[in-house]
Design an enzyme around this catalytic site. Structure first.
Site, PDB file in Angstrom:
ATOM      1  N   HIS A   1     -26.009  12.053  -2.566  1.00  0.00           N
ATOM      2  CA  HIS A   1     -25.047  11.709  -3.602  1.00  0.00           C
ATOM      3  C   HIS A   1     -25.188  10.238  -3.970  1.00  0.00           C
ATOM      4  O   HIS A   1     -25.662   9.415  -3.184  1.00  0.00           O
ATOM      5  CB  HIS A   1     -23.633  12.004  -3.128  1.00  0.00           C
TER       6      HIS A   1
ATOM      7  N   GLU B   1     -23.088   7.823  -4.258  1.00  0.00           N
ATOM      8  CA  GLU B   1     -22.411   6.869  -3.395  1.00  0.00           C
ATOM      9  C   GLU B   1     -23.243   6.545  -2.153  1.00  0.00           C
ATOM     10  O   GLU B   1     -23.324   5.384  -1.722  1.00  0.00           O
ATOM     11  CB  GLU B   1     -21.041   7.429  -2.957  1.00  0.00           C
TER      12      GLU B   1
ATOM     13  N   CYS C   1     -16.578  12.955  -3.483  1.00  0.00           N
ATOM     14  CA  CYS C   1     -16.222  14.166  -2.748  1.00  0.00           C
ATOM     15  C   CYS C   1     -15.714  13.770  -1.365  1.00  0.00           C
ATOM     16  O   CYS C   1     -15.775  12.603  -0.965  1.00  0.00           O
ATOM     17  CB  CYS C   1     -17.420  15.095  -2.645  1.00  0.00           C
TER      18      CYS C   1
ATOM     19  N   CYS D   1     -18.470  12.147   0.952  1.00  0.00           N
ATOM     20  CA  CYS D   1     -18.784  10.771   0.558  1.00  0.00           C
ATOM     21  C   CYS D   1     -17.630   9.838   0.886  1.00  0.00           C
ATOM     22  O   CYS D   1     -17.848   8.707   1.339  1.00  0.00           O
ATOM     23  CB  CYS D   1     -19.101  10.705  -0.929  1.00  0.00           C
TER      24      CYS D   1
ATOM     25  N   HIS E   1      18.927 -10.536  -8.889  1.00  0.00           N
ATOM     26  CA  HIS E   1      17.900 -10.818  -9.875  1.00  0.00           C
ATOM     27  C   HIS E   1      16.556 -10.280  -9.416  1.00  0.00           C
ATOM     28  O   HIS E   1      16.330 -10.039  -8.232  1.00  0.00           O
ATOM     29  CB  HIS E   1      17.809 -12.325 -10.115  1.00  0.00           C
TER      30      HIS E   1
ATOM     31  N   CYS F   1      15.871 -18.749 -13.175  1.00  0.00           N
ATOM     32  CA  CYS F   1      17.066 -19.574 -13.267  1.00  0.00           C
ATOM     33  C   CYS F   1      17.083 -20.526 -12.074  1.00  0.00           C
ATOM     34  O   CYS F   1      16.305 -20.373 -11.133  1.00  0.00           O
ATOM     35  CB  CYS F   1      18.314 -18.694 -13.285  1.00  0.00           C
TER      36      CYS F   1
ATOM     37  N   CYS G   1      17.420 -18.751  -8.605  1.00  0.00           N
ATOM     38  CA  CYS G   1      16.200 -18.028  -8.206  1.00  0.00           C
ATOM     39  C   CYS G   1      15.072 -19.002  -7.879  1.00  0.00           C
ATOM     40  O   CYS G   1      14.270 -18.742  -6.978  1.00  0.00           O
ATOM     41  CB  CYS G   1      15.772 -17.076  -9.312  1.00  0.00           C
TER      42      CYS G   1
END
Length: 417
Positions: free
Chosen positions: A84, A86, A115, A118, A264, A295, A298
């Site tokens: 495959h 990969e 798959c 893999c 917040h 703000c 925060c």
């Protein structure tokens, strides 16, 4: 426009539907796909027939000081039942490229998702090679209704491989970088966006991804950087979208918060990162996109949070500045910068990234609104004036005001955000 020609390189050629005639033990990549092969095999159909080959377009970035230093790219094709795509890549990468002394970020663009077999071997490879990070973008999901194949995708995610569905932007990127396109632009096929939406939903269902993507109209309304709310009028609220990354760029977590009652979005974000119990021996970078700048209250919470996390760096990109003309709000932004928190204004690049990562865009590319760049530049100049050292003369008094109140931070929490 002059037609593009394949760059000549040893062992490189052009991949077509027939594949290569030779099958060396360590198979070498080709550098280009032809247009017909790409359009046929990468078409993101929900259920595809007659597509028995898997194509893997890869990019390998070597990282130096946590930044890309150099890269390799190419294309692998599976050999039906023998190997495959990969595994072809892994055998080639182990033999030709892999070094235990370097850090790598590998990106795969696959016509089919891996798959189970893999996926198991990729997971084993990542466990053995902690210096490798992998991002996988799949055009289609292979047998996504079968539990074994779903398990393989979850295994990859648990091993910190980033698995996503290819979007319009990803197909366009592949067309530009891996296809012998002869100067022709990428033309999307029918139902590309609709099929993308279907496959994204399936992948989220398989991986148990609980992050709710923003609707496109919500993004445009709330992240729009226009100085005045476009008609029809609506309320601009605070949204915070974040990405937690390792220093090599690998994304560990991401999410989106909105103000909720008296909490917040910034506070909810701090709670979430704290709950992850990050490894204190690893360094991390957090990128936040916010509709409104923090703000003062925060800002103080973010400073306290980042000061207690020596292994974290925080970048904040704001679409708009919140009460930027009020001195105490300016002080909050100055306090963030003094704590080494990067505060900047969102540009088109940040809007595009936010659109791709946090919006249910159905495969559609980001489209700028009128005067986006002009508004961004204007807001950025305003922010630079606020953060200019000439405005920091009374910074210590500013911090004392924020702590002792005049007004207090709690009184500045506004539900209008």
């Amino acid at each position: 426009m002059e037609p593009q020609h394949p760059r000549q390189r040893a062992g490189m050629g052009l991949a077509s539907k027939g594949g290569c005639s030779q099958r060396p033990r360590i198979r070498h990549p080709v550098e280009w796909l032809d247009r017909q092969t790409f359009s046929f095999h990468f078409c993101n159909l929900r259920f595809a027939s007659g597509r028995n080959y898997t194509y893997l377009c890869y990019q390998v970035e070597r990282l130096k000081h946590c930044s890309p230093d150099s890269s390799d790219w190419g294309v692998f094709q599976n050999w039906v039942y023998s190997c495959h795509a990969e595994l072809c890549f892994l055998s080639w990468f182990r033999a030709k490229k892999l070094s235990s002394y370097e850090q790598y970020h590998i990106t795969w663009f696959l016509s089919w998702s891996p798959c189970l077999s893999c996926a198991e071997q990729v997971v084993a490879f990542l466990k053995e090679n902690r210096n490798v990070r992998l991002s996988i973008f799949a055009a289609r999901l292979y047998y996504f209704w079968k539990p074994d194949y779903q398990h393989g995708l979850r295994m990859l995610r648990h091993q910190r491989a980033w698995v996503r569905i290819m979007s319009f932007r990803d197909f366009k990127y592949c067309w530009k970088n891996f296809v012998y396109n002869q100067g022709m632009p990428f033309k999307p096929w029918k139902k590309l966006r609709k099929n993308y939406q279907f496959l994204v939903a399936k992948l989220h269902e398989i991986l148990g991804n609980t992050m709710n993507l923003l609707k496109t109209n919500i993004f445009r309304q709330q992240f729009g950087n226009q100085p005045r709310v476009p008609q029809p009028c609506y309320r601009r609220k605070t949204y915070l979208c974040y990405q937690l990354k390792q220093l090599d760029g690998f994304t560990l977590d991401k999410g989106c918060f909105q103000n909720k009652k008296q909490r917040h979005a910034e506070t909810r974000f701090i709670d979430k990162i704290t709950s992850l119990n990050l490894d204190p021996n690893q360094r991390y970078r957090i990128i936040c996109y916010v509709t409104w700048s923090p703000c003062p209250a925060c800002a103080g919470e973010l400073v306290d949070f980042i000061n207690g996390q020596d292994n974290l760096s925080l970048q904040i990109f704001a679409s708009r500045l919140y009460f930027h003309w009020v001195r105490v709000f300016q002080r909050g932004l100055q306090q963030l910068q003094a704590a080494q928190v990067s505060v900047a204004v969102m540009t088109r690049s940040e809007f595009e990234d936010c659109w791709e990562e946090f919006v249910d865009n159905q495969g559609m590319p980001f489209e700028s609104w009128d005067k986006l760049e002009q508004y961004s530049e204007s807001i950025s100049r305003r922010l630079q004036r606020i953060l200019s050292p000439s405005n920091w003369n009374n910074l210590e008094d500013s911090f004392r005001d924020l702590r002792l109140g005049s007004p207090s931070p709690s009184s500045l929490r506004s539900d209008s955000r």
